[in-house]
Write a protein that holds these residues in place. Structure first.
Motif, PDB file in Angstrom:
ATOM      1  N   ILE A  34      -8.762  12.591   7.979  1.00  0.00           N
ATOM      2  CA  ILE A  34      -8.977  11.642   6.889  1.00  0.00           C
ATOM      3  C   ILE A  34     -10.406  11.759   6.363  1.00  0.00           C
ATOM      4  CG2 ILE A  34      -7.257  10.028   7.776  1.00  0.00           C
ATOM      5  CD1 ILE A  34      -9.547   8.205   8.683  1.00  0.00           C
ATOM      6  N   ALA A  35     -10.567  11.416   5.084  1.00  0.00           N
ATOM      7  CA  ALA A  35     -11.885  11.374   4.439  1.00  0.00           C
ATOM      8  C   ALA A  35     -11.834  10.266   3.396  1.00  0.00           C
ATOM      9  CB  ALA A  35     -12.217  12.715   3.782  1.00  0.00           C
ATOM     10  N   GLY A  36     -12.879   9.431   3.348  1.00  0.00           N
ATOM     11  CA  GLY A  36     -12.849   8.351   2.379  1.00  0.00           C
ATOM     12  C   GLY A  36     -14.123   7.526   2.363  1.00  0.00           C
ATOM     13  N   PHE A  83       0.813  -1.214   0.000  1.00  0.00           N
ATOM     14  CA  PHE A  83       0.000   0.000   0.000  1.00  0.00           C
ATOM     15  C   PHE A  83       0.853   1.274   0.000  1.00  0.00           C
ATOM     16  CE2 PHE A  83      -3.048   3.059   1.835  1.00  0.00           C
ATOM     17  CZ  PHE A  83      -4.118   2.854   0.974  1.00  0.00           C
ATOM     18  N   ASN A  84       1.732   1.405   0.973  1.00  0.00           N
ATOM     19  CA  ASN A  84       2.571   2.608   1.050  1.00  0.00           C
ATOM     20  C   ASN A  84       3.574   2.671  -0.096  1.00  0.00           C
ATOM     21  OD1 ASN A  84       1.657   4.111   3.358  1.00  0.00           O
ATOM     22  ND2 ASN A  84       2.472   2.494   4.655  1.00  0.00           N
ATOM     23  N   ARG A  85       4.039   1.515  -0.536  1.00  0.00           N
ATOM     24  CA  ARG A  85       5.016   1.504  -1.628  1.00  0.00           C
ATOM     25  C   ARG A  85       4.423   2.064  -2.926  1.00  0.00           C
ATOM     26  NH1 ARG A  85       6.881  -2.885   1.515  1.00  0.00           N
ATOM     27  NH2 ARG A  85       9.174  -2.930   1.690  1.00  0.00           N
ATOM     28  N   PRO A 127      -2.395   6.420   1.942  1.00  0.00           N
ATOM     29  CA  PRO A 127      -2.783   6.672   3.336  1.00  0.00           C
ATOM     30  C   PRO A 127      -3.709   7.888   3.403  1.00  0.00           C
ATOM     31  CG  PRO A 127      -0.419   6.270   3.158  1.00  0.00           C
ATOM     32  CD  PRO A 127      -0.928   6.420   1.768  1.00  0.00           C
ATOM     33  N   TRP A 128      -4.877   7.700   3.970  1.00  0.00           N
ATOM     34  CA  TRP A 128      -5.897   8.753   3.909  1.00  0.00           C
ATOM     35  C   TRP A 128      -5.431  10.057   4.559  1.00  0.00           C
ATOM     36  CZ3 TRP A 128     -11.393   6.321   5.016  1.00  0.00           C
ATOM     37  CH2 TRP A 128     -11.681   5.397   4.006  1.00  0.00           C
TER      38      TRP A 128
END
Length: 407
Positions: free
Chosen positions: A269-271, A188-190, A240-241
């Motif tokens: 965060i918003a999502g 995810f972060n990558r 990352p939100w």
């Protein structure tokens, strides 16, 4: 005998007046299997299993419409996925009047995608590089589009006039990250940090013309067409939100790209955004900052003006949805391992807006459900039931809970 029981179950599910002796008050998920229907002893609401196909059954993701209207009086239908003992995944329908389950697809090929074309009465899905559409009533299947060789991508949404599909594709670096790091916690972060070029595209349902419409050097996803405006596409900056202004729209006519919500404080965060039924509002989970204050927030598509409804930590849900008349919301709750860290959040919820808050009502106790399989709530077409998926019987099934309390 089997047909007789199915008829009785359907009558009990959809009649207004029910015999008192027909209801069992049970702890949801405390026995395996549960009966076809019961009264949740903790909430007083009736729960019924809609799926009857053998194997594992799973309803659509929360913002993907699964419903097609009846032609006469035969009953509205809902499309869902079934996975049999061999691991083969097929699309099915359940008639919401009779509860009859019918298989739509038969090919053994792996199927992905949850796109319904209610006017065409087709369900659209993908097998490898090919997009297919199967007619709900005739079950006739047609080939819609084949992606160019080597292009690993897919379509995720259909516009309001059912002429265009949309999706996104990325540079080869993304596939390489997936290959090396198959777990979400690893990739995810990558992917976010790699700033890989991504492109939004459309495919014409009739002509098969593919058109690239917008590109950015960032991860683009969660693509949704407006349910009413065929020229409005929503997409997200994934990652990352707390590091992204996530929610954006693209106007197909003008090419305008607009951010629908800008974070205002560190860690906000918003999502898990979705359109209102009339397409005028984009609703989303907002936390200011992450894990502290919880809101369901709506941004006006035309003006950007926002409306916030606050809720308590336990009421926070992984996904929310809105009723057909846009007066109610539903949520699928969450276990203590989710972002809200809620000590008592494992419920299917109904929400009624009151002033600046949401007043919650618990519909189903989900303490026996494993939340890695997200429930993904939908309102039934008549607005009287909340439909969700759950594994409290040991494997996934599709259920409906009645909004009105049982008598």
């Amino acid at each position: 005998m089997k047909n007789s029981l199915a008829t009785i179950a359907a009558t009990m599910l959809f009649c207004i007046s029910l015999p008192a002796t027909a209801q069992q008050k049970l702890e949801t998920g405390a026995q395996k299997p549960m009966p076809q229907q019961w009264i949740d002893k903790d909430t007083g609401h009736k729960v019924a299993r809609l799926s009857s196909a053998s194997g594992s059954n799973s309803s659509f993701y929360f913002h993907n419409n699964p419903f097609v209207k009846q032609l006469k009086n035969e009953g509205d239908k809902m499309v869902f996925y079934n996975t049999d003992a061999s691991g083969t995944r097929q699309l099915y329908t359940v008639n919401l009047k009779t509860l009859k389950n019918e298989q739509l697809t038969t090919s053994k090929s792996k199927k992905v995608g949850e796109i319904l074309a209610p006017k065409r009465r087709e369900v659209i899905y993908q097998t490898n590089d090919s997009v297919f559409a199967t007619h709900i009533d005739t079950r006739k299947t047609r080939l819609v589009y084949v992606f160019p060789k080597g292009m690993r991508t897919g379509v995720t949404t259909l516009n309001a006039d059912e002429t265009l599909l949309a999706g996104s594709f990325a540079g080869p670096e993304k596939d390489e990250i997936y290959r090396q790091y198959p777990e979400k916690s690893d990739y995810f972060n990558r992917i976010f940090e790699a700033k890989i070029p991504h492109t939004l595209f459309t495919v014409n349902v009739e002509t098969g013309e593919m058109k690239e419409i917008h590109s950015e050097n960032t991860w683009l996803g969660h693509i949704q067409f407006s349910p009413t405006d065929p020229n409005l596409l929503m997409f997200c900056h994934e990652g990352p939100w707390h590091k992204v202004d996530r929610i954006w729209t693209y106007n197909m006519k003008t090419g305008e790209v607009k951010n629908m919500h800008k974070r205002s404080v560190e860690g906000e965060i918003a999502g898990h955004e979705f359109f209102s039924r009339d397409g005028k509002t984009i609703w989303f989970d907002q936390q200011v900052p992450r894990g502290v204050k919880f809101y369901l927030t709506g941004a006006d598509v035309a003006t950007g003006k926002e409306k916030q409804y606050e809720m308590d930590r336990n009421e926070w849900s992984i996904h929310f949805n809105i009723s057909p008349d846009q007066q109610l919301f539903a949520g699928d709750g969450g276990d203590p391992g989710q972002v809200a860290k809620a000590p008592d959040g494992m419920w299917i919820y109904l929400f009624r807006p009151e002033g600046e808050r949401l007043k919650s009502e618990k519909l189903v106790n989900m303490k026996h459900h494993y939340y890695k399989h997200e429930p993904n709530v939908h309102f039934s077409p008549d607005g009287k039931w909340v439909i969700f998926r759950a594994n409290f019987e040991g494997y996934s099934q599709v259920y409906a809970v009645e909004i009105a309390k049982s008598k």
